[in-house]
Design an enzyme around this catalytic site. Sequence first.
Site, mmCIF file in Angstrom:
data_model
loop_
_atom_site.group_PDB
_atom_site.id
_atom_site.type_symbol
_atom_site.label_atom_id
_atom_site.label_comp_id
_atom_site.label_asym_id
_atom_site.label_seq_id
_atom_site.Cartn_x
_atom_site.Cartn_y
_atom_site.Cartn_z
ATOM 1 N N ARG A 48 27.156 53.705 -31.393
ATOM 2 C CA ARG A 48 26.974 54.644 -32.498
ATOM 3 C C ARG A 48 27.211 56.055 -31.967
ATOM 4 N NH1 ARG A 48 22.901 50.839 -32.740
ATOM 5 N NH2 ARG A 48 22.853 49.579 -34.650
ATOM 6 N N LYS B 133 19.041 52.207 -32.219
ATOM 7 C CA LYS B 133 18.460 52.059 -33.549
ATOM 8 C C LYS B 133 17.362 51.008 -33.591
ATOM 9 C CE LYS B 133 19.865 51.436 -38.381
ATOM 10 N NZ LYS B 133 21.029 51.192 -39.283
ATOM 11 N N HIS C 225 30.986 56.616 -38.044
ATOM 12 C CA HIS C 225 30.716 55.175 -37.896
ATOM 13 C C HIS C 225 31.993 54.360 -37.884
ATOM 14 C CE1 HIS C 225 27.081 52.944 -37.376
ATOM 15 N NE2 HIS C 225 27.451 51.983 -38.205
ATOM 16 N N ARG D 114 32.750 52.765 -34.510
ATOM 17 C CA ARG D 114 32.049 51.503 -34.233
ATOM 18 C C ARG D 114 32.735 50.348 -34.967
ATOM 19 N NH1 ARG D 114 26.936 49.677 -32.432
ATOM 20 N NH2 ARG D 114 25.780 48.289 -33.839
ATOM 21 N N HIS E 127 23.254 44.016 -32.570
ATOM 22 C CA HIS E 127 22.709 43.568 -33.846
ATOM 23 C C HIS E 127 21.576 42.571 -33.612
ATOM 24 C CE1 HIS E 127 26.716 44.557 -36.053
ATOM 25 N NE2 HIS E 127 25.917 45.602 -35.980
ATOM 26 N N TYR F 66 32.467 41.124 -39.565
ATOM 27 C CA TYR F 66 33.756 41.311 -38.902
ATOM 28 C C TYR F 66 34.474 39.989 -38.626
ATOM 29 C CZ TYR F 66 31.513 45.804 -37.946
ATOM 30 O OH TYR F 66 30.860 47.015 -38.072
#
Length: 353
Positions: A198, A221, A275, A278, A301, A310
Amino acid sequence: MSIKKVENGWQVDIRPQGKHGKRVRKTLPSLAKAKRFESYVIGQMAIGEPYESKKRDKRRLKDLIQLWFSYHGVSLKDGKRRFSQLNALADLMGNPLAVSITPVDATRLRQQRLESGVTPNTVNHDQAHLRAVFNKLIRLGEWDGTNPFAQVQPLRIDEKELSYLTHEDIDALFKVLRESTNRDVLLITHLCLVTGARWSEAQYLRAEMLRNGRVTFTGTKNGRNRTIPLPDELYQTLLSHGPRIGRLFPTAAYKPFSAAIIEAGIRLPPGQRTHVLRHTFASHFMMNGGDVLTLQKILGHQTIAMTMRYAHLSPDHLADAIRFAPKIGVDKKWTDSEFQEGKIQIADTKKGT
């Protein structure tokens, strides 16, 4: 008589501890409920737990929000921002008594936000944050009522296609960035593109996090550190770029990056300005044959569902649809006469039946 008929129902009037004990009075809508209540009070007294009538909770929504912040929100990375947003939502609702809030009130707030132009995604986040306030206080024993926001289902939102930069876009962007006097923005962009970081993770990277040809992102995050290998050329450049200790990129880089995107002629959906780097890493990773489980670890994640956005970019994604689909004889070249004969045969078959 301990139970008597009154104008608005049936009143229980007893002294379970005797004539000198505390008096308990309560009006209920039916005689059956009054008798059950009387039995309950007498039963509580018999086991040594005298009945205590509950006092009306006069706390307002902002009082609960403040309590949530003191117990939990203060420990969150975005706690102050969320605290401010929650108070703004409470103001929109008129800061009602918390005990008086109903699911209908929660729905009205949602509709009010939508009519003001707020996106459905933001509205869902509003509802989730308010729901979390009540849930946290219930778990802590600070709220014994229901959660009015738990009964409101989130709005269904169509999944949006995530934009990514093509090779031509990347070349155009780096052509602009190399001409910039801000070298930080060039290196931050490069770092995001080769690690999927990020923007904030790269912008606030400390020099100590560069070790053995790898970079470690902290303060992420989800709170989990990630260590990712770097191309040797970039690794050496980063080592020589800044101090050995402290922030590697001390200057502001977002505005120069935003200007470079515009100058390079790259058009992006709202909210994907930085973003997109990323998304670009993840998209090219899958298009080049990477597997989704490895990508999940690189991106950090918590659930595979986030990474699966994706998966459709993989060259082998759903290739089995071709392998296992029913085979149709498209290779056979029917002549007009064969086709007519086939039609006649079908007609004869139908006639025979």
